[in-house]
Design a protein around this motif. Structure first.
Motif, PDB file in Angstrom:
ATOM      1  N   SER A  19      -3.787  -4.793  -2.279  1.00 41.42           N
ATOM      2  CA  SER A  19      -2.586  -5.355  -1.267  1.00 41.42           C
ATOM      3  C   SER A  19      -2.834  -5.114   0.131  1.00 41.42           C
ATOM      4  O   SER A  19      -2.625  -5.935   1.183  1.00 41.42           O
ATOM      5  N   LEU A  20      -3.186  -4.013   0.488  1.00 34.84           N
ATOM      6  CA  LEU A  20      -3.593  -3.874   1.799  1.00 34.84           C
ATOM      7  C   LEU A  20      -4.704  -4.561   2.579  1.00 34.84           C
ATOM      8  O   LEU A  20      -4.449  -5.106   3.382  1.00 34.84           O
ATOM      9  N   TYR A  46       0.855  -1.335  -0.111  1.00 37.28           N
ATOM     10  CA  TYR A  46       0.003  -0.082   0.038  1.00 37.28           C
ATOM     11  C   TYR A  46       0.717   1.132  -0.017  1.00 37.28           C
ATOM     12  O   TYR A  46       0.525   2.191  -0.649  1.00 37.28           O
ATOM     13  N   ILE A  47       2.006   1.334   0.821  1.00 36.61           N
ATOM     14  CA  ILE A  47       2.726   2.350   0.836  1.00 36.61           C
ATOM     15  C   ILE A  47       3.580   2.671  -0.494  1.00 36.61           C
ATOM     16  O   ILE A  47       3.516   3.911  -1.048  1.00 36.61           O
ATOM     17  N   GLN A  48       4.173   1.318  -1.064  1.00 35.41           N
ATOM     18  CA  GLN A  48       4.896   1.665  -2.388  1.00 35.41           C
ATOM     19  C   GLN A  48       4.135   1.807  -3.568  1.00 35.41           C
ATOM     20  O   GLN A  48       4.618   2.804  -4.239  1.00 35.41           O
ATOM     21  N   ALA A  49       2.987   1.405  -3.754  1.00 38.62           N
ATOM     22  CA  ALA A  49       2.241   1.287  -4.804  1.00 38.62           C
ATOM     23  C   ALA A  49       0.697   1.854  -4.661  1.00 38.62           C
ATOM     24  O   ALA A  49       0.231   1.782  -5.576  1.00 38.62           O
ATOM     25  N   ASN A  50       0.701   2.255  -3.594  1.00 39.46           N
ATOM     26  CA  ASN A  50      -0.949   2.778  -3.223  1.00 39.46           C
ATOM     27  C   ASN A  50      -1.945   1.796  -3.512  1.00 39.46           C
ATOM     28  O   ASN A  50      -2.793   1.890  -4.236  1.00 39.46           O
ATOM     29  N   SER A  51      -1.394   0.372  -3.358  1.00 38.33           N
ATOM     30  CA  SER A  51      -2.349  -0.416  -3.742  1.00 38.33           C
ATOM     31  C   SER A  51      -3.319  -0.786  -2.494  1.00 38.33           C
ATOM     32  O   SER A  51      -2.991  -1.552  -1.566  1.00 38.33           O
ATOM     33  N   LYS A  52      -4.459  -0.496  -2.909  1.00 39.98           N
ATOM     34  CA  LYS A  52      -5.628  -1.003  -1.657  1.00 39.98           C
ATOM     35  C   LYS A  52      -5.805  -2.482  -1.485  1.00 39.98           C
ATOM     36  O   LYS A  52      -6.287  -3.124  -0.664  1.00 39.98           O
TER      37      LYS A  52
END
Length: 106
Positions: free
Chosen positions: A31-32, A23-29
């Motif tokens: 993944s979170l 989430y932090i690196q790719a802003n992937s919700k």
């Protein structure tokens, strides 16, 4: 505490941390969300195993197997070792420990 509890707990924590990093690196919700849900389920399964619930080992092994398949497909698609390769290898190790514990109980 046996090794299958440690394996489920460790892989669960790793899934949560991996989801947060994704989430932090790719802003992937996605993944979170997926990392948090699968990680929490693995931690709950580890806790239930510690309490003596036999079904919890099966739940932990199932979740781990699903994650291994997902990360193996992602590794094949991206050809990048991080994070898919690492999670695949660590998941297979955790799954081997869980399956061994299941076989030993029979």
């Amino acid at each position: 505490m046996n090794l299958s509890i440690i394996a489920a707990l460790s892989y669960g924590i790793l899934a949560i941390v991996g989801g947060i990093i994704g989430y932090i690196q790719a802003n992937s919700k996605v993944s979170l969300l997926s990392g948090s849900i699968s990680g929490l389920l693995l931690i709950i399964a580890a806790y239930c195993q510690f309490q003596g619930q036999g079904w919890a080992l099966i739940l932990a092994a199932f979740i781990t197997a699903v994650l291994v398949v997902v990360f193996a497909f992602r590794l094949a698609k991206t050809r990048k070792f991080m994070p898919a390769g690492l999670m695949t290898i660590l998941g297979m190790l955790a799954l081997a420990v869980m399956v061994n514990q299941f076989v030993m109980k029979k």
